[in-house]
Each structure stands twice: as C-alpha cells, then as structure tokens.
Write an enzyme that holds these catalytic residues in place. Sequence first.
Site, PDB file in Angstrom:
ATOM      1  N   LYS A  25     -12.167  -1.539   6.220  1.00  0.00           N
ATOM      2  CA  LYS A  25     -11.285  -2.508   6.869  1.00  0.00           C
ATOM      3  C   LYS A  25     -11.724  -2.719   8.319  1.00  0.00           C
ATOM      4  O   LYS A  25     -11.993  -3.824   8.734  1.00  0.00           O
ATOM      5  CB  LYS A  25      -9.822  -2.042   6.816  1.00  0.00           C
ATOM      6  N   ASP A  56      -1.605   6.641   6.464  1.00  0.00           N
ATOM      7  CA  ASP A  56      -2.698   5.786   5.993  1.00  0.00           C
ATOM      8  C   ASP A  56      -2.967   4.777   7.109  1.00  0.00           C
ATOM      9  O   ASP A  56      -2.174   3.867   7.340  1.00  0.00           O
ATOM     10  CB  ASP A  56      -2.252   5.077   4.698  1.00  0.00           C
ATOM     11  N   TRP A  91       0.817  -1.214   0.000  1.00  0.00           N
ATOM     12  CA  TRP A  91       0.000   0.000   0.000  1.00  0.00           C
ATOM     13  C   TRP A  91       0.847   1.258   0.000  1.00  0.00           C
ATOM     14  O   TRP A  91       0.454   2.272  -0.581  1.00  0.00           O
ATOM     15  CB  TRP A  91      -1.000  -0.007   1.157  1.00  0.00           C
TER      16      TRP A  91
HETATM   17  C1  LIG Z   1      -7.400  -1.431   1.531  1.00  0.00           C
HETATM   18  C2  LIG Z   1      -6.344  -0.430   1.711  1.00  0.00           C
HETATM   19  C3  LIG Z   1      -6.239   0.673   0.858  1.00  0.00           C
HETATM   20  C4  LIG Z   1      -7.116   0.877  -0.373  1.00  0.00           C
HETATM   21  O1  LIG Z   1      -8.444   1.000  -0.084  1.00  0.00           O
HETATM   22  P1  LIG Z   1      -9.590   1.037  -1.209  1.00  0.00           P
HETATM   23  O2  LIG Z   1     -10.752   1.595  -0.471  1.00  0.00           O
HETATM   24  O3  LIG Z   1      -9.796  -0.361  -1.700  1.00  0.00           O
HETATM   25  O4  LIG Z   1      -9.132   1.941  -2.299  1.00  0.00           O
HETATM   26  C5  LIG Z   1      -5.250   1.587   1.116  1.00  0.00           C
HETATM   27  N1  LIG Z   1      -4.409   1.443   2.151  1.00  0.00           N
HETATM   28  C6  LIG Z   1      -4.481   0.382   2.994  1.00  0.00           C
HETATM   29  C7  LIG Z   1      -3.528   0.282   4.128  1.00  0.00           C
HETATM   30  C8  LIG Z   1      -5.457  -0.584   2.803  1.00  0.00           C
HETATM   31  O5  LIG Z   1      -5.510  -1.634   3.640  1.00  0.00           O
END
Ligand SMILES: *Cc1c(COP(=O)(O)O)cnc(C)c1O
Length: 362
Positions: free
Chosen positions: A197, A173, A103
């Site tokens: 998540k 993030d 990511w």
């Molecule tokens: C799932 C995830 C993303 C991307 O998320 P989407 O909503 O599918 O675009 C970005 N960063 C992390 C750490 C993730 O687990």
Amino acid sequence: MKYDRTFNFSAGPAMMPEPVLEEIRDEMMNYKGSGMCVMEMSHRSKVFIDIAAEAEKDLRELMGIPDNYKVLFVQGGGTLQFAMVPINLLKNGVACYVETGSWSKKAIAEAKKYGEVKIVASSADKNFNYIPDCSDLDIPENADYVYICENETINGTTYHQLPNTKGHILVSDQSSMFLSRPCNVSDYGLIWAGVQKNVGPAGMSVVIVREDLIRDDLDPKTPIYLKYKTHADADSMYNTPNCWAIYCCGKVFKYLKSLGGLSKMAEINEHKAKILYDYLETSKLFTSAVDPKDRSVMNVTFVTPSKELDAEFVKASVAAGFDNLKGHKSVGGLRASIYNAMPEEGVVALVEFLKKFEAEHK
Ligand SMILES: *Cc1c(COP(=O)(O)O)cnc(C)c1O
C-alpha cells in the site's frame, strides 16, 4: 510527468517514489559490483544479508522502534496476519476487536476461528463512515489484546486518536497508513502492515512486535511458518524471504529518511489531502460521506449523485490520464489513494479534473 507515467491513484499495489524506481533501475544488472541483480542473489550471501540488515536499521530509525521490539519481514501479505495475530497472541482465548469497515471485518472473521471475539465498538450503524468513540471500551479483564484497523482503506477512515485499551495490548493493522505519519511504537504490542500500500511491491508484511509477546507455547500443530518466533529467531530468514520486496522497501525507508522522516511525511500528506477535501467540501457534484473528524489522509472516498455518473467519471478520468479512481468493488463510488509516493502535482491535477467534470455536469 517524466517517463510519460500516469497519476496512479490505486489503493495497492500503488505508486512508488520515482527516485527509488530510478535507483532500482540503475542497480538492476549489477548490484554494487556484486555481478548480479538482487533477484538473483542467495539470501544467505553477505551482500543480501547486508541489504536486509540495513533495511531493518533504516526502518528502526525512521519509526524510532525501541530495542525490545522485533522487526519481522513475513511473506503472505496482509491477509495472513489476520490469522497469525490470533494464532500467536491468544492465550486466554478472548480478544477485543473494533469494527470499522471491510478490513477489520475480515480480521474479525478470521480471529473467530481461533477464539472468542468481542466487538467492543462498531461503526456499522452508519455504513462505517466514522471511527467510534474508543475512550471507554468495555474490555474484559482476560482479553489478550485489542485489535484495530488504523486506516480503513476501502471506507476512507482513520484513527486520529488511539483507543484507550485500559492496559491491554493494542494490535494495529497499519497497512494503508504505514510510515505516513509519526508513530509511537511503544503504544502498541504489535503493528503489522502489508507493504504494497504505502511502501513497496506486493507479497510481504512488516510485523513489529514486542519481544515478550513472541511465544513458543503455541498449539503444537501450528505450522512453523505461522509462528512469529520462527521468524524472530531467524532474523526473518528461516526460509527464503521475499528478497526483492525487502530490497525495494529498504530503498523506500532510506528515501523517506532523506525527505526528513515521518513528521515531514505527515506534513506533506496532510497538505495533499487538504487540497482534495477542501474541494470536495465546496463541490455540488462530488461528496464525501466520511465524518470530517475521521477522514483518512491516505484514501479519500467520494461519490457523485448516481452510480451511472460515477461510472462515467471513471471512464473520463482514465482518458484524461488518471488511473484507478474507481472505489472498491464492495462499496462502489470513487476513491483516490494518495499515499506517500503520490506527488502533490497529481492531487492538484486531479482537483482540476474534478472541477472540469463538475462544470460539465451541472
Ligand atoms: C490491503 C489491506 C489488507 C490485505 O492485504 P493483502 O496483502 O492483500 O492480503 C489488510 N488490511 C488493510 C488495511 C489493507 O489495506
């Protein structure tokens, strides 16, 4: 398990707390006497504006968000934030990124379109199985921010200590660890998290941003929807927001408060993760490649000695009532995502199953 539900170890969309799903069910046909479902409501109605305001208030309380930070509910998922961060925060055109896995690599690729990206630390040398030392990074004076992916969902690593940014703004993030442990918001300039998540249904990110970082002097060609200012000025209702996600997330915020808040969640989550890691440490069949000091409490990655056996395990686990234990397609192997909503009994049952599988494959 009540309702004959499976233990779902998906990395996202992922399990929701059962009491939250039950409340949503009970309010489905007629939300608190409004005569309609939240899906059917105008986002300009008082009843919905109250739902959104209460969700924000509960999140602020849960995380202790200082008054000089805005909370934004932005559509587009996590991936859109890979672009929105550089679009909104690059002023000098230079940003530092820590490369820790899938990511952060995606965030780096996107940021490179908008400015100069300096990778100040990386764990690529060991297949991203650890978090590099970030205590003395070489950060250029004119860097606009330092970016981390605080929990690498696919690789199974997490920061247990934040980087020393030497006075520069930290951007994180937090998608796969949001609300899993206490967070000192003032350590960051901006935190963002895709909610599917660890919080709610897919289709939205929460962005927590310090007010002085919200700018209006961006490239005039910047789409209006991609400016944090657009969302901040309109209380996240510049256009029709993801009303359903805001409603469900609000329920989860309240639920986490009722459990005792984020220190309590950290305690519960660490306990659950320990049950699994303790077993993996003693297992002769399953192994975790992640450096123990950097192990994620949310996404536990592990492997058997072969791809064939990994596949056999996945098949057997589905038959036994466990879902989504297959690792991400980019790295293979196995992964158990054990977010806030995964009950301890799910982890205990998984360990029992791992033991049984191991005994049968000596
Ligand atoms: C799932 C995830 C993303 C991307 O998320 P989407 O909503 O599918 O675009 C970005 N960063 C992390 C750490 C993730 O687990």
